[in-house]
Enzyme design. Structure first.
Site, PDB file in Angstrom:
ATOM      1  N   PRO A  46       0.838  -1.211   0.000  1.00 37.03           N
ATOM      2  CA  PRO A  46       0.000   0.000   0.000  1.00 37.03           C
ATOM      3  C   PRO A  46       0.868   1.256   0.000  1.00 37.03           C
ATOM      4  O   PRO A  46       1.983   1.259   0.533  1.00 37.03           O
ATOM      5  CB  PRO A  46      -0.779  -0.113   1.319  1.00 37.03           C
ATOM      6  CG  PRO A  46      -0.689  -1.547   1.717  1.00 37.03           C
ATOM      7  CD  PRO A  46       0.628  -2.035   1.208  1.00 37.03           C
ATOM      8  N   LYS A  47       0.346   2.313  -0.594  1.00 36.26           N
ATOM      9  CA  LYS A  47       0.997   3.623  -0.506  1.00 36.26           C
ATOM     10  C   LYS A  47       0.331   4.393   0.634  1.00 36.26           C
ATOM     11  O   LYS A  47      -0.794   4.844   0.520  1.00 36.26           O
ATOM     12  CB  LYS A  47       0.875   4.397  -1.818  1.00 36.26           C
ATOM     13  CG  LYS A  47       1.645   5.711  -1.801  1.00 36.26           C
ATOM     14  CD  LYS A  47       1.517   6.463  -3.111  1.00 36.26           C
ATOM     15  CE  LYS A  47       2.388   7.716  -3.096  1.00 36.26           C
ATOM     16  NZ  LYS A  47       2.044   8.628  -1.979  1.00 36.26           N
ATOM     17  N   TRP A  48       1.050   4.513   1.733  1.00 36.63           N
ATOM     18  CA  TRP A  48       0.504   5.137   2.932  1.00 36.63           C
ATOM     19  C   TRP A  48       0.460   6.650   2.790  1.00 36.63           C
ATOM     20  O   TRP A  48       1.362   7.250   2.201  1.00 36.63           O
ATOM     21  CB  TRP A  48       1.341   4.730   4.145  1.00 36.63           C
ATOM     22  CG  TRP A  48       1.349   3.261   4.345  1.00 36.63           C
ATOM     23  CD1 TRP A  48       2.302   2.377   3.915  1.00 36.63           C
ATOM     24  CD2 TRP A  48       0.334   2.480   4.963  1.00 36.63           C
ATOM     25  NE1 TRP A  48       1.941   1.101   4.236  1.00 36.63           N
ATOM     26  CE2 TRP A  48       0.736   1.131   4.888  1.00 36.63           C
ATOM     27  CE3 TRP A  48      -0.876   2.792   5.583  1.00 36.63           C
ATOM     28  CZ2 TRP A  48      -0.030   0.102   5.403  1.00 36.63           C
ATOM     29  CZ3 TRP A  48      -1.637   1.762   6.102  1.00 36.63           C
ATOM     30  CH2 TRP A  48      -1.211   0.440   6.010  1.00 36.63           C
ATOM     31  N   ASP A 188      -3.342   5.849  -0.525  1.00 35.65           N
ATOM     32  CA  ASP A 188      -3.025   6.756  -1.616  1.00 35.65           C
ATOM     33  C   ASP A 188      -2.627   6.050  -2.904  1.00 35.65           C
ATOM     34  O   ASP A 188      -2.134   6.688  -3.816  1.00 35.65           O
ATOM     35  CB  ASP A 188      -1.881   7.674  -1.161  1.00 35.65           C
ATOM     36  CG  ASP A 188      -1.895   9.010  -1.869  1.00 35.65           C
ATOM     37  OD1 ASP A 188      -2.946   9.382  -2.399  1.00 35.65           O
ATOM     38  OD2 ASP A 188      -0.841   9.677  -1.900  1.00 35.65           O
ATOM     39  N   GLY A 189      -2.820   4.736  -2.990  1.00 36.64           N
ATOM     40  CA  GLY A 189      -2.422   4.006  -4.181  1.00 36.64           C
ATOM     41  C   GLY A 189      -1.631   2.769  -3.811  1.00 36.64           C
ATOM     42  O   GLY A 189      -1.746   2.236  -2.701  1.00 36.64           O
TER      43      GLY A 189
END
Length: 358
Positions: A46-48, A188-189
């Site tokens: 995950p993009k934190w 966030d992506g």
């Protein structure tokens, strides 16, 4: 030789003077791409949406460095307890996040950057942050950053007991599902990292990020005029309806000169008999010094945006097209904040545990 990483003012990022030489700095970065890469050499995470941080105690004291070499532990004192989990001369790479009501809350992150220590400690007690570790650089004096990511990840999972670890998968289909469902919980992506690459400080050669392209239909609630005295539209001021039927101001979309006449023809008639309305937004969105006016909320436009932060689009949006086929009342918060479906991932599930502020 790779070029040194630069900050927003285009100055090279300086290494903290007393940072142990065994720790690579600045952190690795990610290159923005349109599509997730595929192949056995990739790992997905995950993009934190928080503050990047290197947590280290190689100098003898626990410290938490931002990507721009700023010490952050002062603003997140609740993370000092993590020092008990680190052996001497160790360093983890990760992200500081705050979870509220099951969603990442970037606004609460920003409130921590406060000059008063008493205020910071009050917030730390009320809304604690979490450090999410996703890489091990040095552990108990042994340098792991030269090893490929596949080995580093295995080491992280073996040694970093007690830390919250970022989930990771080698299944691209799982990562694609994340892209579809992460928005509802504030992520966030997706990040993709080469499993065969060492940790390359300050470089973007082995890490890419993908953000879902998001569009929203918004009501035009007002205009902001150019400062040229000719009453030409600079930006459209946008709104979304809440569940009570109130129109919330959510941000702005610039009007390109080539589209001004088209937009003006649709918007300017709506100035007549417009309701009284005020618009406010932090200076980082810009434009606060320009004169503005409300319009009757009868026109819908489609815009592209990257992130919702609190009750605003985090950055300016891109105006795509007019939507005369859509009723303003259809433009609601559900469009940018879809409700969680029963089978959607949750932050509690991704992290294994959540902070007390959840």
């Amino acid at each position: 030789m790779p070029r040194p990483r630069r900050n927003r003012t285009n100055e090279p990022v300086e290494r903290p003077a007393d940072l142990d030489a065994a720790i690579p700095f600045p952190p690795m970065e990610a290159e923005l791409v349109r599509d997730l890469p595929e192949g056995d050499e990739w790992q997905y995470e995950p993009k934190w949406d928080g503050f990047r941080g290197l947590l280290e105690n190689a100098s003898g004291a626990l410290r938490l460095w931002s990507r721009n070499a700023r010490p952050l532990l002062r603003y997140f004192p609740e993370l000092e307890a993590l020092g008990d989990l680190l052996p001497p001369r160790s360093c983890l790479d990760g992200e500081i996040v705050i979870v509220r009501d099951g969603i990442l809350d970037f606004d609460s992150m920003q409130t921590r950057l406060h000059p008063a220590e008493s205020r910071v400690r009050k917030l730390a007690a009320e809304i604690p942050a979490t450090f999410v570790a996703f890489d091990v650089l040095v552990w108990d004096g042994e340098e792991h950053w030269p090893a490929p990511l596949a080995e580093r990840r295995a080491t992280l999972e073996e040694l970093a007991a007690g830390f919250v670890l970022s989930p990771a998968t080698r299944d691209r289909d799982d990562a694609l599902e994340w892209l579809d469902s992460f928005e509802a919980i504030g992520l966030d992506g997706v990040i993709a990292k080469r499993r065969d690459a060492p940790y390359r400080a300050g470089e973007r050669t082995a890490v890419v990020k993908v953000k879902p392209e998001k569009t929203a239909d918004c009501v035009v609630a007002g205009v902001r005029w150019k400062a040229d005295g000719e009453r030409r539209i600079a930006t459209l001021l946008l709104g979304l309806y809440d569940d009570d039927g109130h129109l919330d101001y959510v941000g702005s979309a610039a009007v390109a000169p080539t589209r001004h006449d088209e937009i003006a023809a649709a918007v300017l008639p709506l100035l007549r008999d417009a309701p009284e309305r005020r618009f406010s937004e932090p200076n980082r969105w810009g434009g606060g010094e320009l004169e503005e006016a409300a319009v009757r909320p009868e026109l819908v436009v489609e815009v592209r945006y990257d992130k919702v932060q609190g009750r605003r689009f985090r950055h300016g949006t891109k105006l795509l097209r007019l939507r005369p086929d859509k009723e303003p009342e259809q433009c609601t918060w559900r469009e940018v904040r879809p409700p969680l479906e029963p089978d959607d991932p949750t932050l509690a599930g991704l992290l294994g545990s959540v902070p007390a502020g959840d």
